[in-house]
Design a protein around this motif. Structure first.
Motif, mmCIF file in Angstrom:
data_model
loop_
_atom_site.group_PDB
_atom_site.id
_atom_site.type_symbol
_atom_site.label_atom_id
_atom_site.label_comp_id
_atom_site.label_asym_id
_atom_site.label_seq_id
_atom_site.Cartn_x
_atom_site.Cartn_y
_atom_site.Cartn_z
ATOM 1 N N GLU A 1 -2.381 -0.335 2.173
ATOM 2 C CA GLU A 1 -2.914 1.017 2.361
ATOM 3 C C GLU A 1 -3.448 1.207 3.782
ATOM 4 N N ALA A 2 -4.141 0.190 4.296
ATOM 5 C CA ALA A 2 -4.675 0.274 5.662
ATOM 6 C C ALA A 2 -3.540 0.250 6.682
ATOM 7 N N TYR A 3 -2.468 -0.465 6.380
ATOM 8 C CA TYR A 3 -1.302 -0.492 7.265
ATOM 9 C C TYR A 3 -0.701 0.911 7.360
ATOM 10 N N ILE A 4 -0.507 1.549 6.223
ATOM 11 C CA ILE A 4 0.109 2.881 6.178
ATOM 12 C C ILE A 4 -0.762 3.908 6.902
ATOM 13 N N SER A 5 -2.073 3.862 6.665
ATOM 14 C CA SER A 5 -2.984 4.861 7.245
ATOM 15 C C SER A 5 -3.564 4.444 8.596
ATOM 16 N N CYS A 6 -3.225 3.243 9.061
ATOM 17 C CA CYS A 6 -3.781 2.701 10.318
ATOM 18 C C CYS A 6 -5.312 2.644 10.283
ATOM 19 N N ASN A 7 -5.857 2.248 9.149
ATOM 20 C CA ASN A 7 -7.304 2.118 8.973
ATOM 21 C C ASN A 7 -7.757 0.771 9.535
ATOM 22 N N GLU B 1 6.197 -0.751 2.649
ATOM 23 C CA GLU B 1 6.301 0.609 3.165
ATOM 24 C C GLU B 1 6.866 0.523 4.568
ATOM 25 N N GLU C 1 -1.366 3.934 15.325
ATOM 26 C CA GLU C 1 -0.735 5.247 15.114
ATOM 27 C C GLU C 1 0.497 5.433 16.005
#
Length: 178
Positions: free
Chosen positions: A79-85, A148, A119
């Motif tokens: 999830e952090a990978y996808i959202s760049c968190n 993803e 990003e």
């Protein structure tokens, strides 16, 4: 009977030699070159393109080189990978010369810790295969639901397997002629 036992002994030697030549862990320089941990200049320059062309096994290591004053490496969840968190990292590395041992199979997600870099594409997914693939030499493609981003098709590093096989076969043939 003696011929059967001799053949059985030779086959065990062959299997042993193959397991030795095919079981060494490898170190992978991320991106295949020094200082590849940066914002990609294009989609075709993506680190995921590099990862797709490599085969990673449990026990292998990834090595990053980068300017520690300007960047870092974060191991994160999907999830952090996808959202760049960058605020919820599993591990954070900021030494400029980072080595991470891949200790379990499955996808591993890494992003840049520098503001805005993820990003802009500075991230990579590495799909790690289990130890049993070291001897078998065959790797299943990961499920699209596991990863993803671009499809990751593991490839076989058949060169070391073939070399080990040829050495073991040569030893086996040599014993048979004795």
């Amino acid at each position: 009977m003696a011929g059967f036992l001799r053949a059985l002994c030779y086959s065990q030697v062959l299997v042993f030699l193959l397991s030795i030549t095919c079981s060494a862990a490898k170190e992978f320089l991320v991106g295949g070159k020094t200082n590849a941990w940066k914002i990609p200049s294009s989609q075709s320059d993506s680190l995921n393109k590099w990862a797709e062309s490599s085969r990673f096994l449990v026990g292998d290591s990834l090595v990053w080189t980068y300017d520690k004053e300007k960047d870092s490496v974060l191991k994160v969840r999907r999830e952090a990978y996808i959202s760049c968190n960058t605020s919820d990292a599993i591990e954070e590395y900021n030494g400029g010369n980072t080595k991470v041992t891949l200790d379990k199979s499955g996808p591993h997600y890494f992003i840049s810790g520098a503001d805005g870099h993820c990003e802009k594409g500075q991230k990579v997914i590495v799909v790690v295969l289990s130890q049993r693939h070291r001897l078998v030499g065959v790797s299943p493609a990961p499920s699209p639901s596991e990863v993803e981003g671009p499809a990751v098709a593991p490839t076989s590093d058949a060169s070391s397997f073939k070399a080990g096989y040829l050495v073991a076969l040569g030893v086996l043939v040599g014993f048979m002629w004795m």
